[in-house]
Design a protein around this motif. Structure first.
Motif, PDB file in Angstrom:
ATOM      1  N   ARG A  96       0.815  -1.221   0.000  1.00  0.00           N
ATOM      2  CA  ARG A  96       0.000   0.000   0.000  1.00  0.00           C
ATOM      3  C   ARG A  96       0.849   1.272   0.000  1.00  0.00           C
ATOM      4  N   GLY A  97       2.153   1.128   0.065  1.00  0.00           N
ATOM      5  CA  GLY A  97       3.033   2.291   0.045  1.00  0.00           C
ATOM      6  C   GLY A  97       3.066   3.047   1.364  1.00  0.00           C
ATOM      7  N   LEU A  98       2.699   2.382   2.457  1.00  0.00           N
ATOM      8  CA  LEU A  98       2.649   3.035   3.763  1.00  0.00           C
ATOM      9  C   LEU A  98       3.945   2.894   4.545  1.00  0.00           C
ATOM     10  N   VAL A  99       4.726   1.870   4.222  1.00  0.00           N
ATOM     11  CA  VAL A  99       6.023   1.659   4.847  1.00  0.00           C
ATOM     12  C   VAL A  99       7.008   1.164   3.783  1.00  0.00           C
ATOM     13  N   THR A 100       8.283   1.295   4.107  1.00  0.00           N
ATOM     14  CA  THR A 100       9.335   0.685   3.293  1.00  0.00           C
ATOM     15  C   THR A 100      10.021  -0.370   4.137  1.00  0.00           C
ATOM     16  N   ARG A 101      10.597  -1.358   3.470  1.00  0.00           N
ATOM     17  CA  ARG A 101      11.347  -2.410   4.159  1.00  0.00           C
ATOM     18  C   ARG A 101      12.690  -2.527   3.439  1.00  0.00           C
ATOM     19  N   GLU A 102      13.738  -2.174   4.149  1.00  0.00           N
ATOM     20  CA  GLU A 102      15.084  -2.144   3.563  1.00  0.00           C
ATOM     21  C   GLU A 102      16.028  -2.981   4.418  1.00  0.00           C
ATOM     22  N   PRO A 103      17.134  -3.436   3.822  1.00  0.00           N
ATOM     23  CA  PRO A 103      18.126  -4.167   4.631  1.00  0.00           C
ATOM     24  C   PRO A 103      18.637  -3.297   5.783  1.00  0.00           C
ATOM     25  N   ASN A 104      18.857  -3.936   6.909  1.00  0.00           N
ATOM     26  CA  ASN A 104      19.370  -3.262   8.098  1.00  0.00           C
ATOM     27  C   ASN A 104      20.885  -3.099   7.947  1.00  0.00           C
ATOM     28  N   GLU A 114      10.196   1.241   7.883  1.00  0.00           N
ATOM     29  CA  GLU A 114      10.059   2.666   8.177  1.00  0.00           C
ATOM     30  C   GLU A 114       8.808   3.210   7.498  1.00  0.00           C
ATOM     31  N   VAL A 115       8.170   4.154   8.137  1.00  0.00           N
ATOM     32  CA  VAL A 115       6.938   4.738   7.612  1.00  0.00           C
ATOM     33  C   VAL A 115       7.257   5.694   6.456  1.00  0.00           C
ATOM     34  N   THR A 116       6.342   5.750   5.480  1.00  0.00           N
ATOM     35  CA  THR A 116       6.457   6.696   4.363  1.00  0.00           C
ATOM     36  C   THR A 116       5.581   7.910   4.656  1.00  0.00           C
ATOM     37  N   GLU A 117       5.621   8.891   3.762  1.00  0.00           N
ATOM     38  CA  GLU A 117       4.734  10.060   3.935  1.00  0.00           C
ATOM     39  C   GLU A 117       3.273   9.632   3.921  1.00  0.00           C
ATOM     40  N   ALA A 118       2.927   8.730   3.013  1.00  0.00           N
ATOM     41  CA  ALA A 118       1.540   8.239   2.965  1.00  0.00           C
ATOM     42  C   ALA A 118       1.185   7.519   4.261  1.00  0.00           C
ATOM     43  N   GLY A 119       2.143   6.766   4.794  1.00  0.00           N
ATOM     44  CA  GLY A 119       1.916   6.077   6.064  1.00  0.00           C
ATOM     45  C   GLY A 119       1.728   7.060   7.209  1.00  0.00           C
ATOM     46  N   ALA A 120       2.515   8.137   7.201  1.00  0.00           N
ATOM     47  CA  ALA A 120       2.386   9.162   8.244  1.00  0.00           C
ATOM     48  C   ALA A 120       1.007   9.820   8.176  1.00  0.00           C
TER      49      ALA A 120
END
Length: 162
Positions: A96-104, A114-120
């Motif tokens: 839904r574009g509300l968060v991103t999931r990236e390697p730590n 991490e939350v995106t602008e849309a998620g915020a």
């Protein structure tokens, strides 16, 4: 039986009855508070309708916004959920574009969410709903609200020091 012994036994029996009454009252108050928050205000339904997702996913999104970026395992622990179920919720939020999931960067075997602008923006809508008191509470007199505020503060944090 001596008068002193009889008085002590009667006092102990009265204290025991009073303690049981306090337990029953506490249980009744707890049920009523739960009903007010979870059912009468119907906050969960309002959140799920507004955001178009389960309440668990909305809670996950809010936790990420409040405490993120988080690893999936930290998020699962914070939500008291197992890792596979949390991963499914995060997958939905990513789609839904509300968060991103990236390697730590600290541990390439794990991912950071991490939350995106849309998620915020979605979290802001959730807060608007969850932070709006139900009409039953808003209708109480100011003095009652102040008393309730003090009681809740004492229950959550302990009474103020003397």
């Amino acid at each position: 039986m001596s008068e002193a012994l009889r008085a002590r036994e009667e006092s102990a029996a009265a204290a025991s009855r009073e303690e049981g009454g306090a337990e029953e009252t506490a249980a009744r108050v707890w049920r009523e508070l739960c009903h007010l928050v979870l059912e009468a205000a119907d906050v969960r339904r309002h959140v799920t309708e507004a955001l178009g997702m389960s309440y668990f996913r909305a809670k996950a999104l809010r936790r990420i916004a409040d405490k993120g970026p988080l690893t999936l395992s930290a998020l699962a622990a914070a939500l008291y959920a197992d890792a596979p179920y949390t991963t499914l919720a995060v997958d939905h939020l990513v789609r839904r574009g509300l968060v991103t999931r990236e390697p730590n960067p600290a541990d390439r075997r794990s991912k950071l969410v991490e939350v995106t602008e849309a998620g915020a923006r979605a979290v802001a809508e959730m807060r608007r709903i969850t932070d709006t008191p139900p009409p039953a509470l808003r209708g109480l007199p100011q003095a009652d609200l102040s008393t309730l505020e003090r009681i809740l503060d004492d229950a959550l944090h302990g009474p103020p020091p003397d």
